[in-house]
Every structure is written in C-alpha cells, then in structure tokens.
Design an enzyme around this catalytic site. Structure first.
Site, PDB file in Angstrom:
ATOM      1  N   HIS A   4       2.239   3.216  -8.995  1.00 15.48           N
ATOM      2  CA  HIS A   4       2.022   1.774  -9.169  1.00 15.48           C
ATOM      3  C   HIS A   4       3.190   1.148  -9.934  1.00 15.48           C
ATOM      4  O   HIS A   4       3.635   0.052  -9.608  1.00 15.48           O
ATOM      5  CB  HIS A   4       0.701   1.516  -9.900  1.00 15.48           C
ATOM      6  CG  HIS A   4      -0.508   1.973  -9.127  1.00 15.48           C
ATOM      7  ND1 HIS A   4      -0.706   1.629  -7.810  1.00 15.48           N
ATOM      8  CD2 HIS A   4      -1.578   2.737  -9.483  1.00 15.48           C
ATOM      9  CE1 HIS A   4      -1.844   2.162  -7.388  1.00 15.48           C
ATOM     10  NE2 HIS A   4      -2.387   2.850  -8.379  1.00 15.48           N
ATOM     11  N   LEU A  42      10.621 -20.805  -4.683  1.00 14.98           N
ATOM     12  CA  LEU A  42       9.621 -20.096  -3.880  1.00 14.98           C
ATOM     13  C   LEU A  42       8.235 -20.065  -4.556  1.00 14.98           C
ATOM     14  O   LEU A  42       8.139 -19.929  -5.771  1.00 14.98           O
ATOM     15  CB  LEU A  42      10.165 -18.681  -3.705  1.00 14.98           C
ATOM     16  CG  LEU A  42       9.432 -17.647  -2.896  1.00 14.98           C
ATOM     17  CD1 LEU A  42      10.453 -16.890  -2.049  1.00 14.98           C
ATOM     18  CD2 LEU A  42       8.725 -16.651  -3.790  1.00 14.98           C
ATOM     19  N   ASP A  67       0.824  -1.209   0.000  1.00 14.89           N
ATOM     20  CA  ASP A  67       0.000   0.000   0.000  1.00 14.89           C
ATOM     21  C   ASP A  67       0.859   1.261   0.000  1.00 14.89           C
ATOM     22  O   ASP A  67       1.973   1.260   0.536  1.00 14.89           O
ATOM     23  CB  ASP A  67      -0.934  -0.019   1.222  1.00 14.89           C
ATOM     24  CG  ASP A  67      -2.064   0.989   1.088  1.00 14.89           C
ATOM     25  OD1 ASP A  67      -2.416   1.355  -0.054  1.00 14.89           O
ATOM     26  OD2 ASP A  67      -2.594   1.422   2.132  1.00 14.89           O
TER      27      ASP A  67
HETATM   28  C1  IPE Z   1      -5.321  -2.750  -0.102  1.00 14.41           C
HETATM   29  O1  IPE Z   1      -5.045  -1.411  -0.258  1.00 14.41           O
HETATM   30  C2  IPE Z   1      -5.299  -3.448  -1.426  1.00 14.41           C
HETATM   31  C3  IPE Z   1      -4.002  -3.559  -2.071  1.00 14.41           C
HETATM   32  C4  IPE Z   1      -2.844  -3.133  -1.617  1.00 14.41           C
HETATM   33  C5  IPE Z   1      -4.016  -4.207  -3.360  1.00 14.41           C
HETATM   34  P1  IPE Z   1      -6.201  -0.318  -0.388  1.00 14.41           P
HETATM   35  O2  IPE Z   1      -5.522   0.993  -0.529  1.00 14.41           O
HETATM   36  O3  IPE Z   1      -7.153  -0.718  -1.433  1.00 14.41           O
HETATM   37  O4  IPE Z   1      -6.911  -0.455   1.031  1.00 14.41           O
HETATM   38  P2  IPE Z   1      -7.801   0.598   1.823  1.00 14.41           P
HETATM   39  O5  IPE Z   1      -8.798   1.159   0.852  1.00 14.41           O
HETATM   40  O6  IPE Z   1      -6.886   1.658   2.333  1.00 14.41           O
HETATM   41  O7  IPE Z   1      -8.396  -0.186   2.939  1.00 14.41           O
HETATM   42  C1  IPE Z   2      -1.692   0.168  -3.277  1.00 13.12           C
HETATM   43  O1  IPE Z   2      -1.461   1.532  -3.358  1.00 13.12           O
HETATM   44  C2  IPE Z   2      -1.945  -0.462  -4.620  1.00 13.12           C
HETATM   45  C3  IPE Z   2      -3.353  -0.826  -4.853  1.00 13.12           C
HETATM   46  C4  IPE Z   2      -4.315  -0.743  -3.994  1.00 13.12           C
HETATM   47  C5  IPE Z   2      -3.666  -1.334  -6.151  1.00 13.12           C
HETATM   48  P1  IPE Z   2      -2.645   2.584  -3.322  1.00 13.12           P
HETATM   49  O2  IPE Z   2      -3.033   2.906  -4.724  1.00 13.12           O
HETATM   50  O3  IPE Z   2      -3.739   2.128  -2.444  1.00 13.12           O
HETATM   51  O4  IPE Z   2      -1.893   3.820  -2.689  1.00 13.12           O
HETATM   52  P2  IPE Z   2      -2.514   4.863  -1.672  1.00 13.12           P
HETATM   53  O5  IPE Z   2      -2.994   4.084  -0.481  1.00 13.12           O
HETATM   54  O6  IPE Z   2      -3.612   5.567  -2.374  1.00 13.12           O
HETATM   55  O7  IPE Z   2      -1.344   5.751  -1.340  1.00 13.12           O
HETATM   56 MG    MG Z   3      -4.133   2.397  -0.480  1.00  6.74          MG
END
Ligand code: IPE
Ligand code: IPE
Ligand code: MG
Length: 238
Positions: free
Chosen positions: A33, A127, A16
C-alpha cells in the site's frame, strides 16, 4: 506522445494489486500500500502535463472494512499520512483536492483534516483530484437521491431526473468519466463509479498498482485514443 492523441478529460483508477505486489516479495501487504501511494504524485503530474482535467482514485471501498483490522488501520493511517505529506505538492501543482465517500464513518479529527485540505486547495485552478475513501457507487447513488430529497422536501420523486441526480453525486460539476482504469488483473468495477461509468471506456491491465508508471498510463491513454466512442449512435468518427 503524438499531437493527435485524444486525451480523456476525466479518468478514474481502481488502484488494485498492492497486496499481491508485496506478497510476491514476501513483504507485509501494508508495504504494498505504501509503494502504491508513492506512485500517485508523478501520475497526477503527468495527467496535469497532458491536459487531463479530473482524476478520481479508488483508495478504500465501503467493502474494504471487511479486511483484517490491522490492514484497515494501516490503510487509514496511510491516507492521513498521504494527505499531510502531499498537500504542499498538490497546492504547488494547483490541484483541487476532494475526498469522496461516506466520510461520516471517520473520526472528527480525520474529517477535519480532510476538510482543511479541501478548503486549502479549493481556490486552485488546476486538476480536480478526487480520492475515494469509504466510497461505493451504490452509496453514491443512494446518497444523491437522499440529498436531493432533503433539499426538496416537498417535491415528488417523479420530478427527479438523471441530470438533476448527477448534480448530487460525488462528481457533481466535474467532466463526465471518459476512462476507467483497473490495475491488478481483475475485470470488475467492484462498486466504484457505477453511475458515472455508464459510457466510460474500461481499461484492464495485469500490472500491479505499485508497478503502474507513466509509460503504463500512457499506454492506457493510447488505447483510449484509438476507441470509437459511439454513445449508442452509428459512428462517432469518420
Ligand atoms: C477495489 O479493490 C477497491 C480499491 C482498489 C480501493 P478490491 O481489491 O477491494 O476489490 P475486489 O475485492 O477484488 O473486488
Ligand atoms: C488495492 O490493493 C488497495 C485497496 C483495496 C485498499 P489490494 O490490497 O486490493 O491488493 P490485492 O488485490 O490484494 O493484491
Ligand atoms: Mg484487491
């Protein structure tokens, strides 16, 4: 790294913070990303080196469809690009790749590419790498129950046990989850491996995923190694 470190057999990572990483730099979220995806290979290699057996990465949740279409499209394109680009390195590193999640939401072409990557790496002995796409922990449990029922149409639900249900989850046949890491500062599981995390150690760090390097992973392993995993008993280590 000292020899006495306890290495987790199975780690999972909620990757995240990509969007915030990009926004802090006045870049489009998509770039975050891409930078996040670029982190994965060296971390997998690090895990292989220290003896981790299984890594499960959260790439796209069942809830992430609710993001703007442009971001969803970018994430899907990135996943396919990642597969194509990383497959040779995965094969070289003897990684066994698996996509986990409700793959029926994807186009036949994408599903085909996933299956090919899985098949090509299936005979590897290294792995296990699970990449969770359109994955939700609640989906995993429901899907496991439905799959069990389909395989045993005449059985009563009362015959289903926890051990048997585990054999129908996405992680069937893999080691128990030992360590769940979430980057990006939030302290929640966001519907990741909710069944599998029952006794996992939960590690939350403020580091945004594109900045999560080998030293950061090692810090998580050091922290894990210092845990006393009692599993409900009185004392695990003396
Ligand atoms: C969780 O992150 C999903 C992934 C990292 C793929 P999100 O950014 O979607 O989660 P929330 O919305 O903060 O709970
Ligand atoms: C995690 O990063 C990747 C996915 C959920 C696909 P985010 O896109 O949620 O990044 P933040 O949380 O908005 O910074
Ligand atoms: Mg996020």
């Amino acid at each position: 790294m000292s020899d006495s470190l306890e290495i987790p057999k199975h780690i999972a990572i909620i990757m995240d913070g990509n969007g915030r990483w990009a926004q802090q730099r006045h870049m489009p979220r998509k770039l975050g990303h891409y930078r996040g995806a670029a982190r994965v290979r060296s971390l997998i290699e690090y895990c292989t080196r220290v003896g981790v057996e299984c890594v499960t990465l959260f790439a796209f949740s069942t809830e992430n469809w609710q993001r703007p279409a442009e971001e969803v499209d970018a994430l899907m394109a990135l996943f396919i690009e990642y597969l194509d680009k990383e497959l040779p390195a995965m094969l070289e590193n003897r990684v066994r790749f698996k996509a986990i999640g409700a793959l029926d939401r994807f186009s036949p072409e994408v599903r085909d590419r996933i299956r090919r990557a899985e098949q090509q790496s299936a005979s590897n002995d290294g792995l296990f790498l699970n990449v969770a796409v359109n994955y939700g922990g609640r989906w995993d449990i429901l899907h496991a129950v439905q799959s069990w029922q389909a395989a045993h149409p005449n059985a009563a639900l009362s015959e289903l046990s926890q051990d048997v249900l585990s054999e129908y989850l996405s992680t069937a046949g893999q080691p128990e989850l030992d360590l769940l890491i979430r980057t990006g500062g939030e302290s929640r599981i966001s519907n990741f491996l909710i069944w599998q995390a029952a006794y996992a150690e939960l590690y939350f760090t403020d580091i945004l995923w594109p900045d999560f390097d080998e030293a950061a992973l090692q810090a998580a392993f050091d922290w894990f190694s210092a845990r006393d995993r009692r599993f409900g008993k009185v004392k695990a280590s003396i």
